[in-house]
Design an enzyme around this catalytic site. Sequence first.
Site, PDB file in Angstrom:
ATOM      1  N   LYS A  16      -8.212  -6.459  -6.440  1.00 30.98           N
ATOM      2  CA  LYS A  16      -9.104  -7.304  -7.245  1.00 30.98           C
ATOM      3  C   LYS A  16     -10.070  -8.086  -6.346  1.00 30.98           C
ATOM      4  CE  LYS A  16      -5.733  -8.256 -10.942  1.00 30.98           C
ATOM      5  NZ  LYS A  16      -6.297  -7.414 -11.987  1.00 30.98           N
ATOM      6  N   SER A  17      -9.968  -7.908  -5.031  1.00 32.09           N
ATOM      7  CA  SER A  17     -10.776  -8.720  -4.114  1.00 32.09           C
ATOM      8  C   SER A  17     -12.281  -8.599  -4.344  1.00 32.09           C
ATOM      9  CB  SER A  17     -10.430  -8.378  -2.664  1.00 32.09           C
ATOM     10  OG  SER A  17      -9.115  -8.799  -2.396  1.00 32.09           O
ATOM     11  N   LYS A  66      -2.007  -5.491   8.019  1.00 29.21           N
ATOM     12  CA  LYS A  66      -2.081  -6.892   8.462  1.00 29.21           C
ATOM     13  C   LYS A  66      -1.568  -7.091   9.891  1.00 29.21           C
ATOM     14  CE  LYS A  66      -1.803  -9.059   3.909  1.00 29.21           C
ATOM     15  NZ  LYS A  66      -1.063  -9.999   3.037  1.00 29.21           N
ATOM     16  N   GLY A 132       5.672  -9.572   5.658  1.00 25.78           N
ATOM     17  CA  GLY A 132       4.366 -10.144   6.019  1.00 25.78           C
ATOM     18  C   GLY A 132       4.001 -11.353   5.177  1.00 25.78           C
ATOM     19  N   LYS A 157      16.345 -10.701   9.783  1.00 24.46           N
ATOM     20  CA  LYS A 157      14.893 -10.960   9.710  1.00 24.46           C
ATOM     21  C   LYS A 157      14.624 -12.370   9.191  1.00 24.46           C
ATOM     22  CE  LYS A 157      12.133  -7.734   7.976  1.00 24.46           C
ATOM     23  NZ  LYS A 157      11.780  -6.633   7.042  1.00 24.46           N
TER      24      LYS A 157
HETATM   25  P1  NDP Z   1       6.557  -6.378   3.242  1.00 19.62           P
HETATM   26  O1  NDP Z   1       6.711  -4.924   3.051  1.00 19.62           O
HETATM   27  O2  NDP Z   1       6.049  -6.906   4.543  1.00 19.62           O
HETATM   28  O3  NDP Z   1       7.985  -7.111   3.005  1.00 19.62           O
HETATM   29  C1  NDP Z   1       8.773  -6.750   1.891  1.00 19.62           C
HETATM   30  C2  NDP Z   1       9.917  -7.761   1.719  1.00 19.62           C
HETATM   31  O4  NDP Z   1      10.558  -7.485   0.468  1.00 19.62           O
HETATM   32  C3  NDP Z   1      10.998  -7.695   2.789  1.00 19.62           C
HETATM   33  O5  NDP Z   1      11.508  -8.996   2.996  1.00 19.62           O
HETATM   34  C4  NDP Z   1      12.058  -6.786   2.133  1.00 19.62           C
HETATM   35  O6  NDP Z   1      13.369  -7.006   2.598  1.00 19.62           O
HETATM   36  C5  NDP Z   1      11.954  -7.268   0.699  1.00 19.62           C
HETATM   37  N1  NDP Z   1      12.426  -6.300  -0.296  1.00 19.62           N
HETATM   38  C6  NDP Z   1      11.820  -5.146  -0.666  1.00 19.62           C
HETATM   39  N2  NDP Z   1      12.514  -4.552  -1.654  1.00 19.62           N
HETATM   40  C7  NDP Z   1      13.588  -5.349  -1.920  1.00 19.62           C
HETATM   41  C8  NDP Z   1      14.669  -5.287  -2.844  1.00 19.62           C
HETATM   42  N3  NDP Z   1      14.788  -4.262  -3.682  1.00 19.62           N
HETATM   43  N4  NDP Z   1      15.565  -6.288  -2.834  1.00 19.62           N
HETATM   44  C9  NDP Z   1      15.449  -7.342  -1.985  1.00 19.62           C
HETATM   45  N5  NDP Z   1      14.440  -7.454  -1.093  1.00 19.62           N
HETATM   46  C10 NDP Z   1      13.527  -6.478  -1.057  1.00 19.62           C
HETATM   47  O7  NDP Z   1       5.651  -6.871   2.016  1.00 19.62           O
HETATM   48  P2  NDP Z   1       4.743  -8.186   1.957  1.00 19.62           P
HETATM   49  O8  NDP Z   1       5.530  -9.292   2.541  1.00 19.62           O
HETATM   50  O9  NDP Z   1       3.408  -7.896   2.479  1.00 19.62           O
HETATM   51  O10 NDP Z   1       4.557  -8.389   0.364  1.00 19.62           O
HETATM   52  C11 NDP Z   1       5.612  -8.880  -0.449  1.00 19.62           C
HETATM   53  C12 NDP Z   1       5.092  -9.136  -1.864  1.00 19.62           C
HETATM   54  O11 NDP Z   1       4.146 -10.209  -1.869  1.00 19.62           O
HETATM   55  C13 NDP Z   1       4.387  -7.925  -2.491  1.00 19.62           C
HETATM   56  O12 NDP Z   1       4.802  -7.829  -3.823  1.00 19.62           O
HETATM   57  C14 NDP Z   1       2.913  -8.309  -2.418  1.00 19.62           C
HETATM   58  O13 NDP Z   1       2.181  -7.716  -3.475  1.00 19.62           O
HETATM   59  C15 NDP Z   1       2.987  -9.817  -2.589  1.00 19.62           C
HETATM   60  N6  NDP Z   1       1.829 -10.529  -1.998  1.00 19.62           N
HETATM   61  C16 NDP Z   1       1.045 -11.288  -2.828  1.00 19.62           C
HETATM   62  C17 NDP Z   1      -0.023 -11.993  -2.333  1.00 19.62           C
HETATM   63  C18 NDP Z   1      -0.850 -12.824  -3.263  1.00 19.62           C
HETATM   64  O14 NDP Z   1      -1.939 -13.277  -2.846  1.00 19.62           O
HETATM   65  N7  NDP Z   1      -0.408 -13.080  -4.478  1.00 19.62           N
HETATM   66  C19 NDP Z   1      -0.381 -11.953  -0.904  1.00 19.62           C
HETATM   67  C20 NDP Z   1       0.524 -11.137  -0.105  1.00 19.62           C
HETATM   68  C21 NDP Z   1       1.568 -10.447  -0.657  1.00 19.62           C
HETATM   69  P3  NDP Z   1      13.938  -6.208   3.916  1.00 19.62           P
HETATM   70  O15 NDP Z   1      13.360  -6.940   5.085  1.00 19.62           O
HETATM   71  O16 NDP Z   1      15.412  -6.374   3.804  1.00 19.62           O
HETATM   72  O17 NDP Z   1      13.465  -4.805   3.799  1.00 19.62           O
END
Ligand code: NDP
Length: 282
Positions: A16-17, A66, A132, A157
């Site tokens: 949506k940016s 990122k 991230g 982590k």
């Molecule tokens: P990453 O891939 O870097 O990290 C994913 C995280 O989610 C990890 O901590 C992972 O745990 C965890 N995870 C994934 N699946 C599961 C599950 N089934 N159960 C428990 N934990 C889970 O993603 P991002 O950090 O970049 O993004 C995370 C969310 O934030 C996304 O939904 C993204 O759309 C949203 N976001 C929204 C923004 C906004 O402006 N509104 C900005 C940035 C992100 P593990 O380390 O154990 O794998």
Amino acid sequence: MTDRYAVIGNPISHSKSPQIHQMFAAQTGQDISYEKIEAPLDGFAATIQRLRDEGYKGCSVTVPFKFEAFKLATELSTFAQIAEAVNTLKLNFRGNTILGDNTDGHGLVKDIRFNLGIKLNQKRVLLIGAGGAASGVALPIMHQGAVLTIINRNAEKASNLATHAGNFIDKLPIEANVQSYAPSGCSFDYISNQKFDVVINATSAGLTDSELPLPPTIFSPNALAYDMMYGRETPFMKFAHEHGAQVADGLGMLVEQAAEAFYLWRGVRPDTAPVIAALRLT
Ligand code: NDP
């Protein structure tokens, strides 16, 4: 002359940016263009080089680039250093450098504090996730004076993120009368008997409609449950709603982090409220 900007990711069609930045530009009278660019998974650096050669002024960076953007930047804001991830690049900054910033934390804090009207000072905040997005928001949350706990499916982590963020506490000016606390990082088991005023879902579990193993007693009275995802109700939001929390999605954060990037590029702060309202209607 029109200054060119873009958002780079893979995939990128959902972004949506462009809508957000075009609304900011119209509102503030800035002459810019803003487009979506899908870089090949092994072609982020080459794409940035092309944009620099073609005179683009900056770009937003999204999944999965990122961390590469962090490595590519030749100057980094404090928030980018803390996050070790960059979501905003200012290209050809001061002639030939690439400035990397991370505006996610600013976006989240601004949405909670000003749009939702909830101060984080002295609040017990639970941050779920250590990817991230969580890395970008951990210190800005602490900077508001919150008592932060970080949990993650992979507990190591969470612990690493807590230690890393804690090391940066003194690097940011802390607001007057606000105290920051060292966060604790741990696994889901740790929170079984605890209550939090604000619970933030920074995991991508919602993307697959996966439920998080949270105890139903986790929410304090009047707690806020904030999911960084937007566009649909996640299992976390449903769970929080069923257990009495006020629920918010990440659309406000998305717009607020974009507004901070716009300010970095253009030196003008757009009004985010009408943009959030317009996006809610689409
Ligand atoms: P990453 O891939 O870097 O990290 C994913 C995280 O989610 C990890 O901590 C992972 O745990 C965890 N995870 C994934 N699946 C599961 C599950 N089934 N159960 C428990 N934990 C889970 O993603 P991002 O950090 O970049 O993004 C995370 C969310 O934030 C996304 O939904 C993204 O759309 C949203 N976001 C929204 C923004 C906004 O402006 N509104 C900005 C940035 C992100 P593990 O380390 O154990 O794998």
